[in-house]
Design an enzyme around this catalytic site. Structure first.
Site, PDB file in Angstrom:
ATOM      1  N   HIS A   1      26.493  -3.050 -63.365  1.00 44.87           N
ATOM      2  CA  HIS A   1      26.163  -4.454 -63.166  1.00 44.87           C
ATOM      3  C   HIS A   1      24.928  -4.586 -62.286  1.00 44.87           C
ATOM      4  O   HIS A   1      24.733  -3.823 -61.331  1.00 44.87           O
ATOM      5  CB  HIS A   1      27.332  -5.188 -62.499  1.00 44.87           C
ATOM      6  CG  HIS A   1      27.052  -6.617 -62.197  1.00 44.87           C
ATOM      7  ND1 HIS A   1      26.783  -7.075 -60.919  1.00 44.87           N
ATOM      8  CD2 HIS A   1      26.961  -7.707 -63.013  1.00 44.87           C
ATOM      9  CE1 HIS A   1      26.565  -8.378 -60.962  1.00 44.87           C
ATOM     10  NE2 HIS A   1      26.669  -8.784 -62.205  1.00 44.87           N
TER      11      HIS A   1
ATOM     12  N   GLU B   1      38.570 -24.816 -66.161  1.00 44.32           N
ATOM     13  CA  GLU B   1      39.257 -23.555 -65.904  1.00 44.32           C
ATOM     14  C   GLU B   1      38.232 -22.442 -66.015  1.00 44.32           C
ATOM     15  O   GLU B   1      37.626 -22.252 -67.071  1.00 44.32           O
ATOM     16  CB  GLU B   1      40.375 -23.324 -66.920  1.00 44.32           C
ATOM     17  CG  GLU B   1      41.524 -24.308 -66.814  1.00 44.32           C
ATOM     18  CD  GLU B   1      42.626 -24.000 -67.816  1.00 44.32           C
ATOM     19  OE1 GLU B   1      42.422 -23.117 -68.676  1.00 44.32           O
ATOM     20  OE2 GLU B   1      43.685 -24.636 -67.746  1.00 44.32           O
TER      21      GLU B   1
ATOM     22  N   TYR C   1      32.724 -11.866 -56.959  1.00 45.52           N
ATOM     23  CA  TYR C   1      33.202 -10.720 -57.731  1.00 45.52           C
ATOM     24  C   TYR C   1      34.718 -10.598 -57.551  1.00 45.52           C
ATOM     25  O   TYR C   1      35.196 -10.398 -56.429  1.00 45.52           O
ATOM     26  CB  TYR C   1      32.587  -9.407 -57.247  1.00 45.52           C
ATOM     27  CG  TYR C   1      31.096  -9.410 -57.030  1.00 45.52           C
ATOM     28  CD1 TYR C   1      30.241  -8.738 -57.901  1.00 45.52           C
ATOM     29  CD2 TYR C   1      30.525 -10.041 -55.920  1.00 45.52           C
ATOM     30  CE1 TYR C   1      28.871  -8.710 -57.685  1.00 45.52           C
ATOM     31  CE2 TYR C   1      29.163 -10.026 -55.688  1.00 45.52           C
ATOM     32  CZ  TYR C   1      28.337  -9.348 -56.590  1.00 45.52           C
ATOM     33  OH  TYR C   1      26.981  -9.324 -56.361  1.00 45.52           O
TER      34      TYR C   1
ATOM     35  N   HIS D   1      24.787  -1.170 -60.395  1.00 49.24           N
ATOM     36  CA  HIS D   1      25.899  -0.569 -59.674  1.00 49.24           C
ATOM     37  C   HIS D   1      27.094  -0.367 -60.599  1.00 49.24           C
ATOM     38  O   HIS D   1      27.443  -1.254 -61.380  1.00 49.24           O
ATOM     39  CB  HIS D   1      26.335  -1.462 -58.510  1.00 49.24           C
ATOM     40  CG  HIS D   1      25.261  -1.697 -57.495  1.00 49.24           C
ATOM     41  ND1 HIS D   1      25.186  -2.837 -56.730  1.00 49.24           N
ATOM     42  CD2 HIS D   1      24.203  -0.927 -57.124  1.00 49.24           C
ATOM     43  CE1 HIS D   1      24.140  -2.763 -55.927  1.00 49.24           C
ATOM     44  NE2 HIS D   1      23.516  -1.619 -56.147  1.00 49.24           N
TER      45      HIS D   1
ATOM     46  N   ARG E   1      19.662  -6.807 -57.255  1.00 47.74           N
ATOM     47  CA  ARG E   1      20.778  -5.946 -56.845  1.00 47.74           C
ATOM     48  C   ARG E   1      21.260  -5.139 -58.046  1.00 47.74           C
ATOM     49  O   ARG E   1      21.516  -5.694 -59.106  1.00 47.74           O
ATOM     50  CB  ARG E   1      21.933  -6.780 -56.285  1.00 47.74           C
ATOM     51  CG  ARG E   1      21.617  -7.527 -54.979  1.00 47.74           C
ATOM     52  CD  ARG E   1      22.839  -8.291 -54.500  1.00 47.74           C
ATOM     53  NE  ARG E   1      22.583  -9.103 -53.325  1.00 47.74           N
ATOM     54  CZ  ARG E   1      22.881  -8.764 -52.074  1.00 47.74           C
ATOM     55  NH1 ARG E   1      23.461  -7.590 -51.840  1.00 47.74           N
ATOM     56  NH2 ARG E   1      22.622  -9.584 -51.076  1.00 47.74           N
TER      57      ARG E   1
ATOM     58  N   LYS F   1      35.311  -5.713 -63.097  1.00 48.57           N
ATOM     59  CA  LYS F   1      34.859  -6.869 -62.320  1.00 48.57           C
ATOM     60  C   LYS F   1      34.751  -8.102 -63.202  1.00 48.57           C
ATOM     61  O   LYS F   1      34.403  -8.003 -64.380  1.00 48.57           O
ATOM     62  CB  LYS F   1      33.478  -6.607 -61.706  1.00 48.57           C
ATOM     63  CG  LYS F   1      33.414  -5.429 -60.760  1.00 48.57           C
ATOM     64  CD  LYS F   1      31.973  -5.178 -60.325  1.00 48.57           C
ATOM     65  CE  LYS F   1      31.870  -3.954 -59.437  1.00 48.57           C
ATOM     66  NZ  LYS F   1      30.455  -3.647 -59.085  1.00 48.57           N
TER      67      LYS F   1
END
Length: 204
Positions: free
Chosen positions: A119, A28, A132, A62, A59, A72
């Protein structure tokens, strides 16, 4: 599964318990009830994003303005990444602090970021795919971009090659500059967005 709060307040690392057998394994990834119980925050999925990155792609950092905010839950579903959470909330007890998580597709580890947190990640292999789950639909003009190489934050990326970055990320302001320009969300705004689902006894 185990849900633990990270060094950054209101960020949580989710580590599933895997059940292997002769076919492979099952786990899970997360449960809504467990996440709400640990975080004291509402989480409704309104948008799902994927990014696919080459090795050494960086990246971020943000975040999103408040309102509208965008919590998120980020998971690596292919490849591997060094995942980073940064507290962008002015006035937060952990403002400017970060925490890292090695995310590999086989581990199933996920990271939950509440509204106001930033992030970033570094792709550690080619064809790294990140998933995401987002609490709000993307609203153009509400993204907050912070310099991932800001020495005042001091994230140890430990890169082994030339970084691949977007022009937007490359030229993003540092944390202090963004705060001085009023680009960052505040801790008070974040708390207001968290309160509806906070159980009795949950610290503010």
């Amino acid at each position: 599964m185990a849900i633990e709060e990270m060094k950054v307040r209101d960020a949580f690392r989710i580590t599933p318990s895997q059940l292997p057998d002769n076919r492979g394994l099952f786990f899970e990834a997360w449960r809504l009830g467990g996440l709400i119980a640990a975080s004291g925050q509402p989480f409704t999925v309104r948008q799902v994003n994927y990014s696919v990155s080459r090795r050494n792609t960086l990246r971020g950092i943000h975040g999103t303005t408040l309102p509208p905010g965008q919590a998120k839950l980020v998971t690596c579903v292919r490849g591997a990444a060094l995942d980073v959470v940064v507290d962008l909330r002015v006035g937060s007890p952990t403002f400017g602090m970060f925490d890292t998580t090695l995310q590999e597709a086989g581990s199933g580890i996920g990271v939950y970021l509440a509204d106001g947190l930033g992030h970033a990640f570094l792709a550690l292999s080619d064809d790294t795919c990140m998933n995401y789950l987002c609490s709000e639909e993307y609203v153009p003009g509400t993204m907050v971009d912070i310099q991932a190489l800001d020495p005042d934050i001091g994230i140890p990326w430990n890169t082994t090659g030339q970084l691949i970055r977007s022009d937007k990320d490359t030229h993003a302001p540092g944390l202090s500059e963004a705060a001085a320009r009023g680009l960052l969300p505040t801790y008070e705004q974040a708390l207001a967005s968290y309160r509806p689902a906070a159980p009795a006894g949950r610290r503010p």
